[in-house]
Design a protein around this motif. Structure first.
Motif, PDB file in Angstrom:
ATOM      1  N   PRO A   1      13.026   2.871  20.088  1.00  0.00           N
ATOM      2  CA  PRO A   1      13.149   2.766  21.276  1.00  0.00           C
ATOM      3  C   PRO A   1      11.685   3.612  21.894  1.00  0.00           C
ATOM      4  O   PRO A   1      11.435   3.548  23.243  1.00  0.00           O
ATOM      5  N   SER A   2      11.184   4.775  21.197  1.00  0.00           N
ATOM      6  CA  SER A   2      10.006   5.606  21.795  1.00  0.00           C
ATOM      7  C   SER A   2       9.026   5.457  20.711  1.00  0.00           C
ATOM      8  O   SER A   2       9.552   5.554  19.531  1.00  0.00           O
ATOM      9  N   ILE A   3       7.937   5.919  21.194  1.00  0.00           N
ATOM     10  CA  ILE A   3       6.876   6.392  20.180  1.00  0.00           C
ATOM     11  C   ILE A   3       7.054   7.528  19.282  1.00  0.00           C
ATOM     12  O   ILE A   3       6.809   7.583  18.218  1.00  0.00           O
ATOM     13  N   ALA A   4       7.758   8.415  19.963  1.00  0.00           N
ATOM     14  CA  ALA A   4       8.124   9.781  19.290  1.00  0.00           C
ATOM     15  C   ALA A   4       8.963   9.463  18.050  1.00  0.00           C
ATOM     16  O   ALA A   4       8.787   9.917  16.926  1.00  0.00           O
ATOM     17  N   ALA A   5       9.879   8.716  18.501  1.00  0.00           N
ATOM     18  CA  ALA A   5      11.019   8.344  17.468  1.00  0.00           C
ATOM     19  C   ALA A   5      10.349   7.461  16.020  1.00  0.00           C
ATOM     20  O   ALA A   5      10.639   7.673  15.138  1.00  0.00           O
ATOM     21  N   ALA A   6       9.512   6.556  16.571  1.00  0.00           N
ATOM     22  CA  ALA A   6       8.717   5.693  15.628  1.00  0.00           C
ATOM     23  C   ALA A   6       7.790   6.608  14.778  1.00  0.00           C
ATOM     24  O   ALA A   6       7.812   6.358  13.402  1.00  0.00           O
ATOM     25  N   GLU A   7       7.042   7.657  15.454  1.00  0.00           N
ATOM     26  CA  GLU A   7       6.048   8.680  14.516  1.00  0.00           C
ATOM     27  C   GLU A   7       7.081   9.311  13.647  1.00  0.00           C
ATOM     28  O   GLU A   7       6.722   9.663  12.449  1.00  0.00           O
ATOM     29  N   ALA A   8       8.278   9.855  14.145  1.00  0.00           N
ATOM     30  CA  ALA A   8       8.827  10.785  13.177  1.00  0.00           C
ATOM     31  C   ALA A   8       9.406   9.838  12.029  1.00  0.00           C
ATOM     32  O   ALA A   8       9.595  10.529  10.850  1.00  0.00           O
ATOM     33  N   ALA A   9       9.953   8.601  12.204  1.00  0.00           N
ATOM     34  CA  ALA A   9      10.291   7.819  11.128  1.00  0.00           C
ATOM     35  C   ALA A   9       9.329   7.578  10.401  1.00  0.00           C
ATOM     36  O   ALA A   9       9.681   7.633   8.742  1.00  0.00           O
ATOM     37  N   SER A  10       8.059   7.203  10.784  1.00  0.00           N
ATOM     38  CA  SER A  10       7.013   7.081   9.776  1.00  0.00           C
ATOM     39  C   SER A  10       6.632   8.395   8.930  1.00  0.00           C
ATOM     40  O   SER A  10       6.401   8.188   7.639  1.00  0.00           O
TER      41      SER A  10
ATOM     42  N   LYS B   1       0.872  -1.305  -0.149  1.00  0.00           N
ATOM     43  CA  LYS B   1       0.057   0.007  -0.002  1.00  0.00           C
ATOM     44  C   LYS B   1       0.880   1.249   0.010  1.00  0.00           C
ATOM     45  O   LYS B   1       0.415   2.558  -0.154  1.00  0.00           O
ATOM     46  N   GLY B   2       1.947   1.035   0.298  1.00  0.00           N
ATOM     47  CA  GLY B   2       2.894   2.331   0.142  1.00  0.00           C
ATOM     48  C   GLY B   2       3.220   2.883   1.432  1.00  0.00           C
ATOM     49  O   GLY B   2       3.479   4.082   1.490  1.00  0.00           O
ATOM     50  N   VAL B   3       2.915   2.372   2.526  1.00  0.00           N
ATOM     51  CA  VAL B   3       2.712   3.293   3.603  1.00  0.00           C
ATOM     52  C   VAL B   3       3.641   2.296   4.796  1.00  0.00           C
ATOM     53  O   VAL B   3       3.887   1.108   4.307  1.00  0.00           O
ATOM     54  N   SER B   4       4.016   2.762   6.052  1.00  0.00           N
ATOM     55  CA  SER B   4       4.785   2.013   6.917  1.00  0.00           C
ATOM     56  C   SER B   4       4.279   1.596   8.163  1.00  0.00           C
ATOM     57  O   SER B   4       3.064   2.235   8.539  1.00  0.00           O
ATOM     58  N   ILE B   5       4.743   0.385   8.713  1.00  0.00           N
ATOM     59  CA  ILE B   5       4.390   0.128   9.935  1.00  0.00           C
ATOM     60  C   ILE B   5       5.921  -0.009  10.718  1.00  0.00           C
ATOM     61  O   ILE B   5       6.629  -0.598  10.465  1.00  0.00           O
TER      62      ILE B   5
ATOM     63  N   GLU C   1       8.878  10.782   8.159  1.00  0.00           N
ATOM     64  CA  GLU C   1       9.754  10.842   7.192  1.00  0.00           C
ATOM     65  C   GLU C   1       9.567   9.918   5.987  1.00  0.00           C
ATOM     66  O   GLU C   1       9.802  10.296   4.816  1.00  0.00           O
ATOM     67  N   GLU C   2       9.384   8.737   6.373  1.00  0.00           N
ATOM     68  CA  GLU C   2       9.192   7.614   5.310  1.00  0.00           C
ATOM     69  C   GLU C   2       7.859   8.071   4.256  1.00  0.00           C
ATOM     70  O   GLU C   2       8.057   7.944   3.124  1.00  0.00           O
TER      71      GLU C   2
END
Length: 588
Positions: A570-579, A541-545, A581-582
């Motif tokens: 390691p954290s929710i904030a880092a995961a959201e930022a990476a999502s 679908k072109g999105v990230s998890i 950006e992707e």
């Protein structure tokens, strides 16, 4: 081939000797023979209390054993055969000072259901049940009893007490030819109510009233004060003994009444009849049975016992350990459940050599034992001696015991087991627990093992459902945040996948997902496969998890699986930022 050196051999022998010494240490021997823990501290005061308790329980167990043999569909002497072996073995191996092993109402009902009034099958069931219980003790399988929940036990107890109690109505009324299946029994009892024998119903009702009055008296007898005169203390003792030994008193009085009519040449009551006299012979358990139609081999007998080989040993263990734990908690001491398995198993195996049927802990007699102030299991020695004396010298007198009197004893013994207050208690605490309770109770009236199986299945479903449908927090922020509240397993992964798919991919505009795994403490292979499929769906679908805050054991499993597209932060904030950006990179 490598040969060991003398040094290696000495080391090996040393290790063997060390292990042997640890196994044979005094502490381990005391653990396996609990009598060694209390015997060195035994005193004259303990002897006095144990003597009183043993005598009181002995006067209780003899009439109850005769009555329970009637429930089991066996000659009355089999009740006494089953009553003394546990007294002696438990004295050496038991860890509860209060519990008494012997025939009980529930165990007698199970014996009747699975042996069909055949003493040979009953004795074989005793041997095989004991072997199964011993195997469970050796393999430390006592934890299996934890799969039988309290509502299932209470439902089984309710069904058994109602079945046993109503099953004795025919003896109170003097009816014959009544089937044993509960629903047919109710129908036929009312159908034949016109055939009631007046003498039996009068005697039965008088015995019931007398037992109820004596039970009421026992609960209201005050403790004697030191300043009381001796004659008042003696009167108090007589009243207390009369109330405590009420079963024996009722049976003796009823027997004397029946004997008086026999002397006059007229017998209005249905009597127990002739019984085998003397002590049981010591012999091997029967592994075949000779009948008029030929020999029934061991394999056929085992097949005939069927589900009884599972229900009888398990319910015997459940009943005995539950009673032992209850009185241990009440009297502030601890028991060893595995040692209890060993004691019960060995009692049944040894009992099969003297023609006993399966035994377990008796709540009623254990309560009497505790209330009379028993200090050690040594009180059971006197109880066992009383049973042996009864077998040796009193069996000819059992002929004159009316069935109506024994029926009254059984009804009064099982009446407290029919505790309907459990319905109200479960409704207040967790009303869903009424499902296994009612399933066990209703099906148990039809067939006991069906009730237990239905109750265990219902309890299992109620236990597993929250795991299969775990609580999940879903937050729509910059992306979809999903927070499972428990582990990821084959039961829950499909549900979690569907929730994530519907929330992130089912719409026209798919969005990224952050799976917060802070509370996920376990994962299995099916869950790993489910995550792999989820990663592939998001990639298409072109999105990230992305995954965040995983505990080390869970993260290690997923990293070892080498999943394509798996990213952990390691954290929710880092995961959201990476999502984000992707997502931006993908759109550009």
């Amino acid at each position: 081939m490598e040969w060991s050196t003398p040094t290696d051999q000495r080391r090996t022998l040393g290790e063997i000797c060390l292990n042997w010494r640890s196994c044979c240490s005094l502490q381990n021997i005391k653990k396996k023979l609990p009598i060694l823990q209390w015997l060195p501290k035994y005193s004259l005061q303990w002897l006095e209390m144990d003597f009183i308790a043993g005598l009181t329980v002995g006067l209780t167990v003899v009439p109850q054993s005769l009555a329970y043999a009637e429930v089991a569909g066996l000659p009355v002497q089999y009740g006494l055969y089953s009553s003394f072996m546990g007294c002696f073995i438990y004295c050496f191996l038991g860890t509860s000072k209060d519990i008494t092993l012997g025939p009980t109402a529930i165990m007698s009902l199970l014996v009747f259901l699975y042996t069909h009034k055949d003493p040979t099958y009953a004795v074989l069931l005793t041997f095989l049940s004991g072997c199964i219980q011993l195997a469970m003790a050796v393999l430390h399988l006592g934890f299996l009893l934890q799969f039988i929940s309290f509502p299932v036990i209470k439902g089984f107890t309710l069904a058994a007490s109602l079945t046993i109690g109503f099953g004795q109505v025919k003896n109170i009324l003097g009816l014959q030819g009544i089937p044993q299946q509960f629903f047919l029994q109710v129908y036929c009892t009312f159908q034949k109510i016109g055939e009631t024998r007046v003498a039996d119903i009068l005697l039965g009702l008088i015995c019931l009233v007398l037992l109820l009055v004596l039970t009421w008296m026992k609960g209201r007898i005050p403790r004697p004060h030191r300043g009381l005169p001796i004659w008042l203390k003696l009167c108090h003792l007589i009243v207390w003994v009369t109330a405590t030994a009420r079963n024996a008193l009722v049976v003796i009085v009823a027997g004397l009444v029946a004997y008086s009519f026999e002397v006059m040449g007229y017998q209005p009551f249905i009597l127990t009849g002739r019984t085998a006299q003397g002590l049981p012979s010591l012999q091997l358990p029967p592994f075949f049975e000779e009948t008029s139609n030929g020999t029934i081999p061991f394999t056929q007998m085992v097949q005939d016992l069927g589900a009884g080989l599972a229900v009888v040993p398990l319910m015997g263990l459940v009943e005995s350990i539950a009673i032992a734990k209850a009185f241990a908690s009440q009297n502030n001491y601890h028991i060893d459940p595995n040692q209890e398995l060993l004691a019960i198993g060995l009692t049944n195996v040894a009992g099969s050599f003297i023609s006993a049927y399966p035994v377990t802990g008796s709540f009623g007699r254990t309560s009497v034992n505790s209330q009379t102030g028993v200090c050690t299991p040594a009180g059971g020695l006197l109880t066992g001696a009383i049973v042996l004396l009864s077998l040796a010298y009193l069996t000819p007198l059992f002929y004159y015991i009316p069935n109506a009197a024994l029926a009254a004893v059984i009804i009064c013994a099982v009446a407290p087991m029919f505790d309907v207050s459990i319905f109200k208690a479960l409704w207040k605490v967790k009303n869903l627990d009424l499902i296994p309770l009612c399933a066990t109770f209703l099906l148990g009236l039809w067939e006991v093992h069906y009730g237990v199986i239905a109750g265990v299945i219902a309890s299992g479903i109620l236990t597993l459902y929250p795991i299969a449908r775990p609580q999940i927090k879903v937050c729509h922020q910059k992306c979809l945040l999903v927070q499972p509240q428990s582990g990821l397993s084959f039961l829950s992964i499909e549900y979690i996948r569907n929730m994530i798919y519907e929330g992130a991919l089912a719409g026209h505009l798919p969005c990224s997902v952050v799976l917060d795994c802070t509370l996920v403490n376990s994962i299995d292979y099916t869950a790993v496969v489910g995550i792999e499929d989820l990663l592939q769906e998001f990639h298409n679908k072109g999105v990230s998890i992305t995954f965040s805050a995983m505990q080390a054991p869970v993260l290690q499993v997923l990293l070892s699986a080498d999943l394509k597209g798996f990213h952990h932060f390691p954290s929710i904030a880092a995961a959201e930022a990476a999502s984000q950006e992707e997502w931006a990179t993908y759109n550009n």
